[in-house]
Motif scaffolding. Structure first.
Motif, mmCIF file in Angstrom:
data_model
loop_
_atom_site.group_PDB
_atom_site.id
_atom_site.type_symbol
_atom_site.label_atom_id
_atom_site.label_comp_id
_atom_site.label_asym_id
_atom_site.label_seq_id
_atom_site.Cartn_x
_atom_site.Cartn_y
_atom_site.Cartn_z
ATOM 1 N N MET A 1 2.824 12.496 -19.959
ATOM 2 C CA MET A 1 1.898 13.013 -18.958
ATOM 3 C C MET A 1 1.991 12.168 -17.696
ATOM 4 S SD MET A 1 -2.048 13.947 -19.486
ATOM 5 C CE MET A 1 -3.207 13.656 -18.192
ATOM 6 N N ARG A 2 2.017 12.818 -16.571
ATOM 7 C CA ARG A 2 2.110 12.122 -15.279
ATOM 8 C C ARG A 2 0.739 11.654 -14.798
ATOM 9 N NH1 ARG A 2 5.929 16.652 -13.726
ATOM 10 N NH2 ARG A 2 7.887 15.609 -13.272
ATOM 11 N N LYS A 3 0.752 10.587 -13.980
ATOM 12 C CA LYS A 3 -0.455 10.151 -13.276
ATOM 13 C C LYS A 3 -0.422 10.730 -11.869
ATOM 14 C CE LYS A 3 -0.479 5.728 -13.088
ATOM 15 N NZ LYS A 3 -0.759 4.296 -13.028
ATOM 16 N N LEU A 4 -1.592 11.110 -11.362
ATOM 17 C CA LEU A 4 -1.727 11.535 -9.971
ATOM 18 C C LEU A 4 -2.245 10.339 -9.186
ATOM 19 C CD1 LEU A 4 -1.642 13.671 -7.764
ATOM 20 C CD2 LEU A 4 -3.936 14.384 -8.474
ATOM 21 N N VAL A 5 -1.411 9.837 -8.265
ATOM 22 C CA VAL A 5 -1.709 8.618 -7.515
ATOM 23 C C VAL A 5 -1.859 8.945 -6.036
ATOM 24 C CG1 VAL A 5 -0.834 6.343 -6.851
ATOM 25 C CG2 VAL A 5 -0.435 7.207 -9.165
ATOM 26 N N VAL A 6 -2.993 8.567 -5.478
ATOM 27 C CA VAL A 6 -3.218 8.669 -4.036
ATOM 28 C C VAL A 6 -2.791 7.344 -3.426
ATOM 29 C CG1 VAL A 6 -4.981 8.885 -2.236
ATOM 30 C CG2 VAL A 6 -5.111 10.311 -4.298
ATOM 31 N N SER A 7 -1.852 7.392 -2.504
ATOM 32 C CA SER A 7 -1.318 6.172 -1.886
ATOM 33 C C SER A 7 -1.503 6.267 -0.376
ATOM 34 C CB SER A 7 0.175 6.041 -2.230
ATOM 35 O OG SER A 7 0.718 4.894 -1.653
ATOM 36 N N GLU A 8 -2.368 5.415 0.157
ATOM 37 C CA GLU A 8 -2.724 5.506 1.581
ATOM 38 C C GLU A 8 -2.518 4.187 2.301
ATOM 39 O OE1 GLU A 8 -3.319 8.381 2.811
ATOM 40 O OE2 GLU A 8 -3.700 9.468 0.962
ATOM 41 N N TRP A 9 -2.127 4.288 3.544
ATOM 42 C CA TRP A 9 -2.009 3.135 4.446
ATOM 43 C C TRP A 9 -3.116 3.269 5.471
ATOM 44 C CZ3 TRP A 9 3.708 4.479 5.900
ATOM 45 C CH2 TRP A 9 4.505 4.449 4.753
ATOM 46 N N LEU A 10 -3.924 2.208 5.630
ATOM 47 C CA LEU A 10 -5.124 2.277 6.467
ATOM 48 C C LEU A 10 -5.310 1.018 7.297
ATOM 49 C CD1 LEU A 10 -7.576 3.116 3.541
ATOM 50 C CD2 LEU A 10 -6.594 4.809 5.070
ATOM 51 N N ALA A 11 -6.010 1.176 8.422
ATOM 52 C CA ALA A 11 -6.584 0.027 9.112
ATOM 53 C C ALA A 11 -7.844 -0.363 8.345
ATOM 54 C CB ALA A 11 -6.921 0.390 10.555
ATOM 55 N N LEU A 12 -8.364 -1.538 8.586
ATOM 56 C CA LEU A 12 -9.530 -2.031 7.854
ATOM 57 C C LEU A 12 -10.731 -1.093 7.970
ATOM 58 C CD1 LEU A 12 -10.686 -4.315 6.134
ATOM 59 C CD2 LEU A 12 -11.270 -5.507 8.240
ATOM 60 N N ASP A 13 -10.880 -0.400 9.100
ATOM 61 C CA ASP A 13 -12.001 0.519 9.270
ATOM 62 C C ASP A 13 -11.658 1.949 8.861
ATOM 63 O OD1 ASP A 13 -10.331 0.870 11.450
ATOM 64 O OD2 ASP A 13 -11.911 0.736 12.961
ATOM 65 N N GLY A 14 -10.599 2.124 8.078
ATOM 66 C CA GLY A 14 -10.279 3.425 7.507
ATOM 67 C C GLY A 14 -9.425 4.330 8.360
ATOM 68 N N VAL A 15 -9.026 3.874 9.553
ATOM 69 C CA VAL A 15 -8.178 4.700 10.413
ATOM 70 C C VAL A 15 -6.794 4.809 9.781
ATOM 71 C CG1 VAL A 15 -7.037 4.828 12.672
ATOM 72 C CG2 VAL A 15 -9.457 4.198 12.523
ATOM 73 N N PHE A 16 -6.300 6.038 9.697
ATOM 74 C CA PHE A 16 -4.954 6.264 9.164
ATOM 75 C C PHE A 16 -4.188 7.222 10.068
ATOM 76 C CE2 PHE A 16 -6.683 10.156 7.891
ATOM 77 C CZ PHE A 16 -5.800 10.945 7.159
ATOM 78 N N ASP A 17 -4.573 7.261 11.308
ATOM 79 C CA ASP A 17 -4.016 8.165 12.309
ATOM 80 C C ASP A 17 -2.551 7.842 12.578
ATOM 81 O OD1 ASP A 17 -3.527 9.728 14.532
ATOM 82 O OD2 ASP A 17 -5.429 9.234 15.494
ATOM 83 N N SER A 18 -1.681 8.806 12.344
ATOM 84 C CA SER A 18 -0.247 8.576 12.552
ATOM 85 C C SER A 18 0.092 8.347 14.027
ATOM 86 C CB SER A 18 0.566 9.750 12.007
ATOM 87 O OG SER A 18 0.262 10.943 12.714
ATOM 88 N N ASN A 19 -0.736 8.837 14.921
ATOM 89 C CA ASN A 19 -0.475 8.667 16.358
ATOM 90 C C ASN A 19 -0.694 7.236 16.839
ATOM 91 O OD1 ASN A 19 0.146 11.397 16.645
ATOM 92 N ND2 ASN A 19 -1.994 11.927 17.000
ATOM 93 N N THR A 20 -1.399 6.424 16.047
ATOM 94 C CA THR A 20 -1.677 5.045 16.460
ATOM 95 C C THR A 20 -1.039 4.013 15.528
ATOM 96 O OG1 THR A 20 -3.785 5.044 15.256
ATOM 97 C CG2 THR A 20 -3.850 5.677 17.599
ATOM 98 N N GLU A 137 -5.547 7.412 -9.844
ATOM 99 C CA GLU A 137 -5.543 6.100 -9.190
ATOM 100 C C GLU A 137 -5.487 6.270 -7.676
ATOM 101 O OE1 GLU A 137 -2.664 2.197 -9.396
ATOM 102 O OE2 GLU A 137 -2.958 3.364 -11.232
ATOM 103 N N TYR A 138 -6.167 5.345 -7.001
ATOM 104 C CA TYR A 138 -6.120 5.238 -5.538
ATOM 105 C C TYR A 138 -5.480 3.898 -5.201
ATOM 106 C CZ TYR A 138 -9.742 8.865 -5.563
ATOM 107 O OH TYR A 138 -10.452 10.014 -5.766
ATOM 108 N N ARG A 139 -4.479 3.911 -4.327
ATOM 109 C CA ARG A 139 -3.835 2.675 -3.883
ATOM 110 C C ARG A 139 -3.922 2.623 -2.363
ATOM 111 N NH1 ARG A 139 1.545 3.355 -7.650
ATOM 112 N NH2 ARG A 139 0.408 3.368 -9.632
ATOM 113 N N PHE A 140 -4.708 1.668 -1.867
ATOM 114 C CA PHE A 140 -4.913 1.524 -0.432
ATOM 115 C C PHE A 140 -4.204 0.276 0.074
ATOM 116 C CE2 PHE A 140 -8.833 3.667 -1.949
ATOM 117 C CZ PHE A 140 -8.644 4.879 -1.315
#
Length: 192
Positions: A1-20, A137-140
């Motif tokens: 069985m596979r795991k569903l993993v959320v993998s995010e790159w963020l600034a400390l205040d949660g910004v993940f805007d690709s434009n910045t 799982e969430y990986r930040f």
């Protein structure tokens, strides 16, 4: 069985805007961070995207041919599923548009043998899956900068979600990896 993993790159205040990303992501480049990103791709065999993230990434990665960062060959060959009510305008090898019941489709993919299913970006998709219990799982990857404004991964009004910290790692230049699992109903919550 596979795991569903959320993998995010963020600034400390949660910004993940690709434009910045030139402000909050690129200045913190390191071999450690590159190795972490590479490992995440190499230990997955399905990408699950929302349409906006897919259309941002597809033109870049589908045209790369020199196995940049040691992940391009894997990214181009692995299965990619895109949740979209609209047709996809940008082709990328091994891409399927999910049009049926999202929860049933993701549950079916998780039941198959294989490596992790990875969601990158795609905040709207993640938010729609959070109440379902399908996310394992969430990986930040948190970068030490406060942007002050920009597109944030977590939006107001989504309600509380308790998470259990399962791993932390400090990378160079102050970047921190935080890994969480959703609290299961019978899991005691560690309150410090």
């Amino acid at each position: 069985m596979r795991k569903l993993v959320v993998s995010e790159w963020l600034a400390l205040d949660g910004v993940f805007d690709s434009n910045t990303m030139d402000q909050w992501f690129h200045p913190f480049e390191s071999d450690e961070r590159a190795a972490y990103i590479q490992e995440g791709v190499l230990t997955s065999d399905i990408f699950l995207f929302g349409r906006v993230t897919y259309e941002m990434l597809a033109p870049i990665w589908s045209q790369a041919k020199n196995n940049e960062m040691g992940i391009v060959d894997k990214m181009n060959s692995m299965a990619k599923y895109v949740v979209s009510s609209e047709p996809l305008n940008i082709p990328w090898e091994n891409t399927t548009r999910l049009q049926g019941n999202l929860l049933e489709e993701v549950s079916r993919l998780k039941q198959e043998p294989g490596q992790d299913i990875r969601i990158a970006g795609s905040a709207t998709l993640v938010h729609s899956l959070m109440p379902s219990g399908l996310i394992d799982e969430y990986r930040f990857l948190v970068h030490p900068i406060l942007m002050g404004n920009g597109k944030r991964f977590f939006k107001e009004g989504k309600g509380a979600s308790r998470l259990q910290l399962i791993h932390t790692e400090t990378l160079s230049k102050g970047v921190v990896l935080l890994c969480y699992q959703p609290n299961k109903p019978d899991t005691p919550v560690n309150t410090l």
